[in-house]
Design an enzyme around this catalytic site. Sequence first.
Site, PDB file in Angstrom:
ATOM      1  N   TRP A  48       0.284  -1.248   0.198  1.00  0.00           N
ATOM      2  CA  TRP A  48      -0.010  -0.073   0.428  1.00  0.00           C
ATOM      3  C   TRP A  48       1.262   1.356  -0.451  1.00  0.00           C
ATOM      4  CZ3 TRP A  48      -0.693  -4.138   3.887  1.00  0.00           C
ATOM      5  CH2 TRP A  48      -0.147  -3.567   4.314  1.00  0.00           C
ATOM      6  N   GLU A  67      -5.351   1.092   6.543  1.00  0.00           N
ATOM      7  CA  GLU A  67      -5.420   1.095   7.053  1.00  0.00           C
ATOM      8  C   GLU A  67      -6.355   0.286   8.120  1.00  0.00           C
ATOM      9  OE1 GLU A  67      -3.775   2.504   9.457  1.00  0.00           O
ATOM     10  OE2 GLU A  67      -2.081   3.335   7.837  1.00  0.00           O
ATOM     11  N   LEU A 110     -10.847 -12.781   7.533  1.00  0.00           N
ATOM     12  CA  LEU A 110     -10.267 -11.912   8.019  1.00  0.00           C
ATOM     13  C   LEU A 110     -10.803 -11.013   9.446  1.00  0.00           C
ATOM     14  CD1 LEU A 110      -7.334  -9.504   7.607  1.00  0.00           C
ATOM     15  CD2 LEU A 110      -8.975  -8.159   6.045  1.00  0.00           C
ATOM     16  N   TYR A 112     -13.581  -9.411  12.121  1.00  0.00           N
ATOM     17  CA  TYR A 112     -14.179  -7.604  12.140  1.00  0.00           C
ATOM     18  C   TYR A 112     -14.978  -7.667  11.484  1.00  0.00           C
ATOM     19  CZ  TYR A 112     -11.158  -7.871  16.927  1.00  0.00           C
ATOM     20  OH  TYR A 112     -11.139  -7.654  18.272  1.00  0.00           O
ATOM     21  N   CYS A 226      15.687  -6.022  22.393  1.00  0.00           N
ATOM     22  CA  CYS A 226      15.653  -5.078  23.379  1.00  0.00           C
ATOM     23  C   CYS A 226      17.817  -4.832  23.211  1.00  0.00           C
ATOM     24  CB  CYS A 226      16.378  -4.730  24.646  1.00  0.00           C
ATOM     25  SG  CYS A 226      14.456  -4.689  25.466  1.00  0.00           S
ATOM     26  N   CYS A 235      15.917   4.396  27.781  1.00  0.00           N
ATOM     27  CA  CYS A 235      14.307   3.724  27.762  1.00  0.00           C
ATOM     28  C   CYS A 235      14.594   3.288  28.755  1.00  0.00           C
ATOM     29  CB  CYS A 235      14.407   2.116  26.242  1.00  0.00           C
ATOM     30  SG  CYS A 235      12.779   1.593  27.100  1.00  0.00           S
TER      31      CYS A 235
END
Length: 393
Positions: A48, A67, A110, A112, A226, A235
């Site tokens: 995209w 999105e 997919l 939802y 990390c 951090c």
Amino acid sequence: MNNLNTLHLEDLPQDETLLQQITQKQVLYFQEHLLEWFEREGRHDLPWKPQAQFSEKINLYRIWISEIMLQQTQVVTVLPYFERFMAAFPTPEDLAKASEEEVLKLWQGLGYYSRARNLHAASKQLVLEFNGIIPPDFEAIRRLKGIGDTTANAILAQGFNLPFAILDGNVRRVLTRITGMMAPRKELDKRLKPFSETFLCRQNPADYTQAIMDFGATLCKLKPLCERCFLQQYCSAFIHEKVAEIPAKPIKKKNPTESVALILYWTETNQILLEKRPTKGIWGNLYSLPELLLQGKDQKSTSSAIIHEKTLNDFPHKKQLANIRHQFTHYTLEASLFKIPVSDEYLKALISSQNLKNYRMVTVNDALLLPKPQPIAELLNQIATNSLAQTLW
DNA sequence: GAAACGTGGGC
DNA sequence: TGCCCAAGTTT
């Protein structure tokens, strides 16, 4: 740039104080290293995003679709759906003139599904009100169905390269760890918002936004890497060895179980009965097998439930074909599939006599073409290929 | 404003 | 296996 590491996990200073402690130098350090990391290790092949080597231009429609698909869904899951969706509906106009069933079919699996229904409705909004063109206007974008604050900001930053700071799951995880902030979700977001705006790179919002999301998704993830991170010394979570505890997990609720019987009416011409589920509730507007609630909340005695119950009680030749367990986010579904051999006439009479609107009598092969919940789709696929029938018919 | 809303993958 | 989690929005 030496003050970020003075942040505390507990007795957190007022956020205003924190913001004052963050110098312009630190912000630049963060932005430069993040963008450099993104250049090196970011995901630059997302379909995209325009591919520079092909001189592609930004396509807002593609950004928008991605999105929506990416809400609560990981990139690897979205990729094949995105390609199929774009092939079927290349423009907002194509989407707007499609039927909801077509859209839901491409969304099948997919999850939802309100996203698909809202997206379809929004495409009509867009075509009618904005001539199919997404405007660089927060309020206008925000009004499209299925677009909330996060997605609106993402579209403006990614699609228009405008300085809108998003605060999605990735950014939230990154910023809570850097600041060591611990708070309930709503309060957290309120306090994190000024940080997201402070860190936003206003010279390059699009790349910055993709960079911080890639960073959150691939490095500063649930189990962060990390050892590879350029931010260790700044951090708070890393310094205080609380990386695993931040962001704080909300207390889990118990997961109820619902039991249903699924009914596979089956005629001599291989016809079955499918119900188009109501818009509201789970699997809204998808086609599923008639189901009878055996155990679970809001026991309701609709006319169809009574019919299916009678069916199950009255048919001595019913066969239990399968048992399914399906785990949702908020509950578990147990289903037993019963085959009920009936005649074409019986099914037709059943539908008309009971006035079963939203029910359709279709052949098994036609059923495969309709949008369905994933577990139902898997069942019907097995039935259609006879793998289930052979062993249990 | 809490709860509803999917599914596949990690461990 | 069972539970947790992932680019949120809607009601």
